[in-house]
Design an enzyme around this catalytic site. Structure first.
Site, PDB file in Angstrom:
ATOM      1  NE  ARG A  94     -18.715 -36.342  17.760  1.00  0.00           N
ATOM      2  CZ  ARG A  94     -18.041 -37.493  17.621  1.00  0.00           C
ATOM      3  NH1 ARG A  94     -16.736 -37.484  17.561  1.00  0.00           N
ATOM      4  NH2 ARG A  94     -18.694 -38.621  17.520  1.00  0.00           N
ATOM      5  NE  ARG A 109     -16.366 -40.382  13.186  1.00  0.00           N
ATOM      6  CZ  ARG A 109     -17.344 -40.805  13.975  1.00  0.00           C
ATOM      7  NH1 ARG A 109     -17.540 -42.090  14.140  1.00  0.00           N
ATOM      8  NH2 ARG A 109     -18.129 -39.948  14.576  1.00  0.00           N
ATOM      9  NE  ARG A 131     -25.714 -37.545  18.287  1.00  0.00           N
ATOM     10  CZ  ARG A 131     -25.066 -38.571  17.764  1.00  0.00           C
ATOM     11  NH1 ARG A 131     -25.725 -39.561  17.189  1.00  0.00           N
ATOM     12  NH2 ARG A 131     -23.763 -38.629  17.819  1.00  0.00           N
ATOM     13  CE  LYS A 169     -24.144 -43.768  20.894  1.00  0.00           C
ATOM     14  NZ  LYS A 169     -23.068 -42.886  21.387  1.00  0.00           N
ATOM     15  NE  ARG A 208      -5.655 -36.910  25.314  1.00  0.00           N
ATOM     16  CZ  ARG A 208      -5.777 -36.480  26.567  1.00  0.00           C
ATOM     17  NH1 ARG A 208      -5.553 -37.285  27.576  1.00  0.00           N
ATOM     18  NH2 ARG A 208      -6.105 -35.228  26.809  1.00  0.00           N
TER      19      ARG A 208
HETATM   20  P1  AMP Z   1     -22.103 -40.623  15.538  1.00  0.00           P
HETATM   21  O1  AMP Z   1     -21.378 -41.523  14.594  1.00  0.00           O
HETATM   22  O2  AMP Z   1     -23.354 -41.225  16.070  1.00  0.00           O
HETATM   23  O3  AMP Z   1     -21.221 -40.077  16.630  1.00  0.00           O
HETATM   24  O4  AMP Z   1     -22.587 -39.356  14.670  1.00  0.00           O
HETATM   25  C1  AMP Z   1     -21.648 -38.531  14.003  1.00  0.00           C
HETATM   26  C2  AMP Z   1     -22.301 -37.202  13.677  1.00  0.00           C
HETATM   27  O5  AMP Z   1     -23.447 -37.408  12.839  1.00  0.00           O
HETATM   28  C3  AMP Z   1     -22.842 -36.417  14.865  1.00  0.00           C
HETATM   29  O6  AMP Z   1     -21.848 -35.653  15.523  1.00  0.00           O
HETATM   30  C4  AMP Z   1     -23.880 -35.531  14.189  1.00  0.00           C
HETATM   31  O7  AMP Z   1     -23.271 -34.485  13.469  1.00  0.00           O
HETATM   32  C5  AMP Z   1     -24.479 -36.495  13.162  1.00  0.00           C
HETATM   33  N1  AMP Z   1     -25.615 -37.256  13.733  1.00  0.00           N
HETATM   34  C6  AMP Z   1     -25.694 -38.603  13.916  1.00  0.00           C
HETATM   35  N2  AMP Z   1     -26.861 -38.952  14.448  1.00  0.00           N
HETATM   36  C7  AMP Z   1     -27.564 -37.787  14.611  1.00  0.00           C
HETATM   37  C8  AMP Z   1     -28.838 -37.480  15.143  1.00  0.00           C
HETATM   38  N3  AMP Z   1     -29.655 -38.422  15.625  1.00  0.00           N
HETATM   39  N4  AMP Z   1     -29.221 -36.165  15.145  1.00  0.00           N
HETATM   40  C9  AMP Z   1     -28.432 -35.205  14.671  1.00  0.00           C
HETATM   41  N5  AMP Z   1     -27.200 -35.425  14.179  1.00  0.00           N
HETATM   42  C10 AMP Z   1     -26.763 -36.711  14.140  1.00  0.00           C
END
Ligand code: AMP
Length: 196
Positions: free
Chosen positions: A150, A139, A88, A13, A125
Site C-alpha cells: 500500500r 484489518r 488517491r 489522517k 506493528r
Molecule cells: P483507507 O482506509 O483509506 O486506507 O482505504 C482502504 C482501502 O480502500 C484502500 O487500500 C483501497 O483499496 C480502498 N480505497 C479507499 N479509498 C480509495 C480511493 N480513493 N481510491 C481507490 N481505492 C480506495
C-alpha cells in the site's frame, strides 16, 4: 470549507480528522470507511471492492468517485467536508474538480501529512499488537506485506497529487511525526485561515 487530507496509510489522517470534524463542524468523508461499509453490507460495489481492498490495491476511480459524488449531495456536506483517502489518483482529483465545479465550488486546502516510512511501519506493528491484545482481528490489509505494498501504491499513484495541488497553490505540508496534539495544532493554524 472543503479540505483534502493527503498522506500515506497510517500517517494519522483518521485521527486528525476526528479533531477537525469536532472543531469545524464538517463531516469526514473517508472513502476507505465507505468502502468497508459497502463490503460489510455486501452491496454490489462492496462485493466488487473486497478482493481489491484485501490485496491493498486501489478500487477503480469510477466506483470511488461515484460514491463521493453521491455523498457530497447530502445536507450535512453543505457547510463543507473533509475528504480522507480521496482523491488517491490524478484521475480522481480531476473528477473531484469536475464535480465541485458543477456545484460552483472547489477544494480550499490540501493538507499533506508527512511521516517517514520507518515510522509508518512502527505504527502498523503497534496497531496489530493492540488489536490482538484487545482480542480483535487486525484489518486484512493491515499485515506488513500488504501494508508495504500500500505504501508503494501511495508513492506510485497518490504522491503525484502533491505537485498537482502545489501547482494549484493549495498544498500545505504538515510534519506528521509529532504527537497527535502537536500535529492538530499545526493543522488548526492552517484551517483557521479558512474560518470556522
Ligand atoms: P483507507 O482506509 O483509506 O486506507 O482505504 C482502504 C482501502 O480502500 C484502500 O487500500 C483501497 O483499496 C480502498 N480505497 C479507499 N479509498 C480509495 C480511493 N480513493 N481510491 C481507490 N481505492 C480506495
Amino acid at each position: 470549507m472543503i479540505v483534502v487530507f493527503l498522506g500515506p496509510p497510517g500517517a494519522g489522517k483518521g485521527t486528525q480528522a476526528a479533531h477537525i470534524i469536532d472543531k469545524y463542524g464538517i463531516p469526514q468523508l473517508s472513502t476507505g470507511d465507505m468502502l468497508r461499509a459497502a463490503v460489510a453490507a455486501q452491496t454490489p460495489v462492496g462485493v466488487k471492492a473486497k478482493t481489491v481492498m484485501d490485496a491493498g490495491k486501489l478500487v477503480s476511480d469510477e466506483i470511488v468517485a461515484a460514491i463521493v459524488e453521491e455523498r457530497i449531495e447530502q445536507d450535512d456536506c453543505a457547510p463543507g467536508f473533509l475528504l480522507d483517502g480521496f482523491p488517491r489518483t490524478i484521475a480522481q482529483a480531476e473528477m473531484l474538480d469536475a464535480m465541485l465545479t458543477k456545484k460552483e465550488s472547489s477544494v480550499d486546502v490540501v493538507i499533506e501529512l508527512r511521516v517517514d516510512e520507518e515510522a509508518l511501519i512502527g505504527r502498523l506493528r503497534r496497531r496489530i499488537e493492540e488489536a490482538l491484545a484487545r482480542g480483535e482481528k487486525p484489518r486484512k490489509d493491515d499485515n506488513e506485506e500488504t501494508f508495504k505494498y500500500r505504501l508503494q501504491v501511495y508513492q506510485d499513484q497518490t504522491a503525484p497529487l502533491i505537485p498537482y495541488y502545489e501547482n494549484q497553490g493549495k498544498l500545505k505540508a504538515v510534519d506528521g511525526m509529532g504527537s497527535v496534539e502537536v500535529v492538530s495544532a499545526e493543522i488548526d493554524v492552517i484551517l483557521d485561515q479558512f474560518g470556522r
